[in-house]
Design a protein around this motif. Sequence first.
Motif, mmCIF file in Angstrom:
data_model
loop_
_atom_site.group_PDB
_atom_site.id
_atom_site.type_symbol
_atom_site.label_atom_id
_atom_site.label_comp_id
_atom_site.label_asym_id
_atom_site.label_seq_id
_atom_site.Cartn_x
_atom_site.Cartn_y
_atom_site.Cartn_z
ATOM 1 N N THR A 177 0.830 -1.208 0.000
ATOM 2 C CA THR A 177 0.000 0.000 0.000
ATOM 3 C C THR A 177 0.858 1.248 0.000
ATOM 4 O O THR A 177 0.554 2.232 -0.678
ATOM 5 C CB THR A 177 -0.926 0.011 1.231
ATOM 6 N N ARG A 204 2.300 1.654 -3.445
ATOM 7 C CA ARG A 204 1.287 2.152 -4.359
ATOM 8 C C ARG A 204 1.025 3.641 -4.142
ATOM 9 O O ARG A 204 0.789 4.392 -5.100
ATOM 10 C CB ARG A 204 0.001 1.336 -4.191
ATOM 11 N N LYS A 224 3.913 5.563 -5.725
ATOM 12 C CA LYS A 224 3.844 5.479 -7.187
ATOM 13 C C LYS A 224 2.708 6.331 -7.735
ATOM 14 O O LYS A 224 2.855 7.000 -8.764
ATOM 15 C CB LYS A 224 3.664 4.025 -7.608
ATOM 16 N N THR A 225 1.579 6.332 -7.040
ATOM 17 C CA THR A 225 0.429 7.120 -7.481
ATOM 18 C C THR A 225 0.737 8.608 -7.458
ATOM 19 O O THR A 225 0.505 9.324 -8.434
ATOM 20 C CB THR A 225 -0.785 6.835 -6.575
ATOM 21 N N SER A 281 -9.270 3.489 -5.418
ATOM 22 C CA SER A 281 -8.172 2.908 -6.158
ATOM 23 C C SER A 281 -7.678 3.871 -7.222
ATOM 24 O O SER A 281 -8.423 4.697 -7.714
ATOM 25 C CB SER A 281 -8.609 1.587 -6.817
ATOM 26 N N TYR A 282 -6.388 3.745 -7.577
ATOM 27 C CA TYR A 282 -5.788 4.621 -8.578
ATOM 28 C C TYR A 282 -6.152 4.165 -9.977
ATOM 29 O O TYR A 282 -6.033 2.998 -10.314
ATOM 30 C CB TYR A 282 -4.267 4.607 -8.427
#
Length: 336
Positions: free
Chosen positions: A175, A178, A181-182, A266-267
Amino acid sequence: MDFSLENPFTNFHELFNDDDEDSTETILESLFLVESDHMPSKSYIKTLKDRDLDNSLRSRAVSSILQFSCKFDPFLSYLAVNYMDRYLSSQEMPQPKPWKLRLLAVSCFSLAAKMRQIEFSCTQFQADGGLIFDTQTIQRMECLILGALKWRMRSITPFTFLSFFISLFKLKDLTVQRALKTRASEVIFQAQIDIKLIEFKPSIIAASALLFASRELFPLQFHCFRKAISNCPYVNKENLLRCYNAMQDTSMDDEYESEIDLESRSYTPVNVLDCRVSSSESDKTNVTTTDTKATSSSSDSSTTSSKLSPERDTKRRKLSSYRNNHSIQLSQTQQY
């Protein structure tokens, strides 16, 4: 198989799962070696900085591409702008005839869509009230672009390097990976619009974007992240610092909403595109969106600011909560 900006080579998905260290190192060296071939030329970047007219024309073309791709994958628009900048690096900016610039934008979008294997019709994405070019005209322009780019259409972009740099952090929590990265992806999308940032190599932009994201999301661990990236033999520390400072100067964190609430949202690339569109429109209300402490000189601006502040407060509460919830996991990461 469609082209992915994160996976420019057909076997690239095996890069971080390959037990053969020599093979992995070879692929990495190849990426860092050839990334400059997928950048605009230095002379083109200098021209954009020195000539306001050229910069304005580029901004207009970028806006057209963003408008064409508003209903598509945002990676599509990023790839199209990359093609456009690289093409213009070998050509003169078509100043006397704006229609040529629009044709270039349409053709770069068309090529990017083909690379991404996205179905579209020529009239579908040109239905914005502007000039509409027929298929043959677009195809002729595409051939010129392909020749200028030497058929190097599998562009190496900052997205290619994100997974590699994140792997240096030794994070166990997916998580957290993520989240970084997002947010870094959002920064990269915005960086392509700013001419101050397109001069840097894709790897430097990726590394700087991750530092930008880590300082915003996890400030207590920022030093560890910065040291991990700075120790990477492929990273030029001076350019990294310059690029990171340029990102700080643009204050992109105040330009659009950061997607940090990953547990409930969510991305998706579409979310980033929505953020980019709202960012470009925010220029018209800069006073109320770029500085929450600024005092407006007009009652209209004050009213707008008061409407936006609760939303911004909510965003900051989410950010604070997200940091607190993941402080334990991050404290267990490898220290450098």
